[in-house]
Design a protein around this motif. Structure first.
Motif, PDB file in Angstrom:
ATOM      1  N   LYS A  57      -2.453  -2.540   7.133  1.00  0.00           N
ATOM      2  CA  LYS A  57      -2.030  -3.968   6.113  1.00  0.00           C
ATOM      3  C   LYS A  57      -1.246  -2.733   4.760  1.00  0.00           C
ATOM      4  N   PRO A  58      -0.193  -3.807   4.157  1.00  0.00           N
ATOM      5  CA  PRO A  58       0.093  -2.912   2.952  1.00  0.00           C
ATOM      6  C   PRO A  58      -1.258  -2.512   2.083  1.00  0.00           C
ATOM      7  N   SER A 117       1.936  -0.441  -7.661  1.00  0.00           N
ATOM      8  CA  SER A 117       2.630  -0.496  -6.743  1.00  0.00           C
ATOM      9  C   SER A 117       1.312  -1.795  -5.689  1.00  0.00           C
ATOM     10  N   MET A 118       0.153  -1.398  -6.063  1.00  0.00           N
ATOM     11  CA  MET A 118      -0.855  -3.204  -5.418  1.00  0.00           C
ATOM     12  C   MET A 118      -0.445  -3.956  -6.144  1.00  0.00           C
ATOM     13  N   ALA A 119      -0.121  -4.302  -7.490  1.00  0.00           N
ATOM     14  CA  ALA A 119       0.123  -5.823  -7.924  1.00  0.00           C
ATOM     15  C   ALA A 119       1.006  -6.428  -7.855  1.00  0.00           C
ATOM     16  N   TYR A 120       2.666  -5.642  -7.449  1.00  0.00           N
ATOM     17  CA  TYR A 120       3.268  -6.094  -6.569  1.00  0.00           C
ATOM     18  C   TYR A 120       3.372  -6.238  -5.028  1.00  0.00           C
ATOM     19  N   ASP A 121       2.362  -5.249  -4.495  1.00  0.00           N
ATOM     20  CA  ASP A 121       2.298  -6.595  -2.893  1.00  0.00           C
ATOM     21  C   ASP A 121       1.672  -7.598  -3.418  1.00  0.00           C
ATOM     22  N   ARG A 122       0.326  -7.768  -4.202  1.00  0.00           N
ATOM     23  CA  ARG A 122      -0.367  -9.087  -4.569  1.00  0.00           C
ATOM     24  C   ARG A 122       0.881 -10.178  -4.619  1.00  0.00           C
ATOM     25  N   TYR A 123       2.164  -9.457  -5.663  1.00  0.00           N
ATOM     26  CA  TYR A 123       2.464 -10.956  -5.694  1.00  0.00           C
ATOM     27  C   TYR A 123       3.420 -10.991  -5.043  1.00  0.00           C
ATOM     28  N   VAL A 124       3.831 -10.023  -4.218  1.00  0.00           N
ATOM     29  CA  VAL A 124       4.791 -10.427  -2.690  1.00  0.00           C
ATOM     30  C   VAL A 124       4.129 -11.694  -1.801  1.00  0.00           C
ATOM     31  N   ILE A 126       1.748 -13.278  -2.808  1.00  0.00           N
ATOM     32  CA  ILE A 126       1.246 -14.581  -3.152  1.00  0.00           C
ATOM     33  C   ILE A 126       2.421 -15.316  -2.800  1.00  0.00           C
ATOM     34  N   CYS A 127       3.414 -15.144  -3.646  1.00  0.00           N
ATOM     35  CA  CYS A 127       4.780 -15.966  -3.757  1.00  0.00           C
ATOM     36  C   CYS A 127       5.601 -16.095  -3.608  1.00  0.00           C
ATOM     37  N   ARG A 128       5.968 -14.846  -2.476  1.00  0.00           N
ATOM     38  CA  ARG A 128       6.449 -14.736  -1.557  1.00  0.00           C
ATOM     39  C   ARG A 128       6.259 -14.525   0.079  1.00  0.00           C
ATOM     40  N   PRO A 129       5.113 -15.704   0.584  1.00  0.00           N
ATOM     41  CA  PRO A 129       4.955 -15.412   1.516  1.00  0.00           C
ATOM     42  C   PRO A 129       5.747 -15.219   2.666  1.00  0.00           C
ATOM     43  N   LEU A 130       6.728 -16.022   2.864  1.00  0.00           N
ATOM     44  CA  LEU A 130       7.535 -15.351   4.116  1.00  0.00           C
ATOM     45  C   LEU A 130       8.331 -14.351   3.815  1.00  0.00           C
ATOM     46  N   HIS A 131       8.466 -13.436   2.639  1.00  0.00           N
ATOM     47  CA  HIS A 131       9.293 -12.830   2.857  1.00  0.00           C
ATOM     48  C   HIS A 131       8.477 -11.268   2.545  1.00  0.00           C
ATOM     49  N   TYR A 132       7.173 -11.700   3.104  1.00  0.00           N
ATOM     50  CA  TYR A 132       6.085 -10.587   2.977  1.00  0.00           C
ATOM     51  C   TYR A 132       6.085  -9.514   4.107  1.00  0.00           C
ATOM     52  N   PRO A 133       6.737  -9.820   5.369  1.00  0.00           N
ATOM     53  CA  PRO A 133       6.517  -8.724   6.524  1.00  0.00           C
ATOM     54  C   PRO A 133       7.735  -7.806   5.856  1.00  0.00           C
ATOM     55  N   LEU A 134       9.223  -8.000   5.114  1.00  0.00           N
ATOM     56  CA  LEU A 134       9.885  -7.745   5.471  1.00  0.00           C
ATOM     57  C   LEU A 134      10.271  -6.609   4.304  1.00  0.00           C
ATOM     58  N   LEU A 135       9.553  -7.159   3.108  1.00  0.00           N
ATOM     59  CA  LEU A 135       9.932  -6.640   1.632  1.00  0.00           C
ATOM     60  C   LEU A 135       8.824  -5.818   1.761  1.00  0.00           C
ATOM     61  N   MET A 136       6.951  -5.785   1.987  1.00  0.00           N
ATOM     62  CA  MET A 136       6.369  -4.974   2.404  1.00  0.00           C
ATOM     63  C   MET A 136       6.129  -3.851   3.615  1.00  0.00           C
ATOM     64  N   ARG A 137       7.246  -3.966   4.661  1.00  0.00           N
ATOM     65  CA  ARG A 137       7.410  -3.348   5.627  1.00  0.00           C
ATOM     66  C   ARG A 137       6.731  -1.672   5.474  1.00  0.00           C
ATOM     67  N   PRO A 138       6.237  -1.374   6.442  1.00  0.00           N
ATOM     68  CA  PRO A 138       5.441  -0.190   6.320  1.00  0.00           C
ATOM     69  C   PRO A 138       6.855   1.593   5.996  1.00  0.00           C
ATOM     70  N   GLN A 139       8.111   0.893   6.008  1.00  0.00           N
ATOM     71  CA  GLN A 139       8.894   2.297   4.944  1.00  0.00           C
ATOM     72  C   GLN A 139       8.995   1.863   3.330  1.00  0.00           C
ATOM     73  N   VAL A 140       8.520   1.218   2.810  1.00  0.00           N
ATOM     74  CA  VAL A 140       8.161  -0.151   1.881  1.00  0.00           C
ATOM     75  C   VAL A 140       7.136   0.652   1.104  1.00  0.00           C
ATOM     76  N   CYS A 141       6.057   0.058   1.616  1.00  0.00           N
ATOM     77  CA  CYS A 141       4.482   1.217   1.015  1.00  0.00           C
ATOM     78  C   CYS A 141       4.742   2.418   1.048  1.00  0.00           C
ATOM     79  N   MET A 142       5.837   3.326   2.562  1.00  0.00           N
ATOM     80  CA  MET A 142       5.457   4.143   2.011  1.00  0.00           C
ATOM     81  C   MET A 142       6.386   5.131   1.299  1.00  0.00           C
ATOM     82  N   ALA A 143       7.647   4.632   0.815  1.00  0.00           N
ATOM     83  CA  ALA A 143       8.273   4.952  -0.513  1.00  0.00           C
ATOM     84  C   ALA A 143       7.590   4.719  -1.668  1.00  0.00           C
TER      85      ALA A 143
END
Length: 308
Positions: A57-58, A117-124, A126-143
């Motif tokens: 997971k991210p 980056s880890m703080a941004y991951d926690r923000y997404v 908790i604050c945008r859980p429905l968009h989490y799979p899109l905003l923190m997909r593997p390509q974004v994490c790697m970037a």
């Protein structure tokens, strides 16, 4: 240590943590144990994340990156610390000193960016859980991880180049256990205003910039948590952020004190104590802080040991 004023310094003398033989012997075994424990803890985190699908997971991806960084961190600074404790003041060649400084700056910068980056991951999460799979997909994490390492590399090249280009023709004694920015600036015989400016700007951009991003993420998280209807939901949300907040607090409280003051810092004994916190204590404690109350990591450890 007797170098003519007209001759460039060929080596520096690292005084280390202590110059008293009795104290050095005891500290050597203490820090050697801490070094080996840090390598073991962080290697275990990397192994668990890479071998257990439930940890892919991210959050754990960034944690594995952080563990890799912490292993590198202690491997850059600890050898000279241990050599100084074992044999007394350590003579380090000029090139080796600049190489150590180069990698140290990379690792400090990368840690700042990874924590943001880890703080941004926690923000997404908790604050945008429905968009989490899109905003923190593997390509974004790697970037995000790649940008953290490359951004710190650029800063390190600029800072190390400026510091290495200064003239060191006089005293070559560094009251520290590794080659750090402030002690090297203190030894330069040339005008260091430009180098101090580069150091200060990079400290503001990397340290303060990432800290502001982290604080902004947690302010948004705090507002979202307070709006949650149940106390159980609030406790669960807070528990996912608590360990990261502790690590951020320890790391930034020490580094900001030193690296946002690039001018000649006088209290070198205090600097050494703070340096021990973020080069030795933090890499050792981070795996414990992140995993102490983490059920998923506990389950992965039990599976690895064959207890379940």
């Amino acid at each position: 240590m007797e170098v003519a004023n007209s001759t460039r310094v060929q080596y520096f003398v690292l005084l280390g943590l202590s110059t008293r033989p009795g104290v050095r012997a005891s500290l050597f075994f203490v820090f050697l144990t801490l070094y080996l424990l840090t390598l073991l803890e962080n290697a275990l985190i990397i192994y668990l994340v890479s071998t257990h699908s439930e940890l892919r997971k991210p959050m754990y991806f960034f944690l594995a990156n952080l563990s890799c960084l912490e292993m590198s961190y202690v491997s850059v600074t600890m050898p000279t610390l241990l050599l100084g404790l074992w044999a007394g003041p350590y003579h380090i060649p000029f090139t080796a000193c600049m190489t150590q400084l180069f990698f140290f700056i990379i690792l400090v910068g990368t840690e700042c960016l990874l924590l943001a980056s880890m703080a941004y991951d926690r923000y997404v999460a908790i604050c945008r859980p429905l968009h989490y799979p899109l905003l923190m997909r593997p390509q974004v994490c790697m970037a995000l991880a790649t940008a953290s390492w490359l951004g710190a590399l650029v800063v390190s090249v600029a800072k190390t180049t400026c510091i290495a280009s200064l003239s060191y023709c006089g005293p070559n004694i560094i009251n520290q256990f590794f080659c750090d920015v402030s002690p090297l600036l203190n030894l330069s015989r040339t005008h260091v205003a430009l180098t101090e400016l580069v150091d200060f700007i990079s400290a503001i951009v990397i340290l303060c910039g990432t800290l502001l991003l982290t604080l902004a993420s947690y302010m948004a998280i705090g507002r979202a948590v307070l709006r949650m209807p149940s106390a159980a939901a609030r406790r669960k949300a807070f528990s996912t952020c608590a360990s990261h907040l502790v690590v951020v607090g320890i790391f930034y409280s020490a580094t900001l004190f030193i690296y946002c003051r690039p001018s000649r810092i006088k209290s070198m004994d205090l600097n050494k104590m703070l340096s021990v916190i973020y080069t030795v204590a933090t890499p050792m404690c981070n795996p414990i802080i992140y995993c102490l109350r983490n059920k998923e990591v506990h389950d992965a450890v039990r599976k690895t040991l064959g207890w379940s």
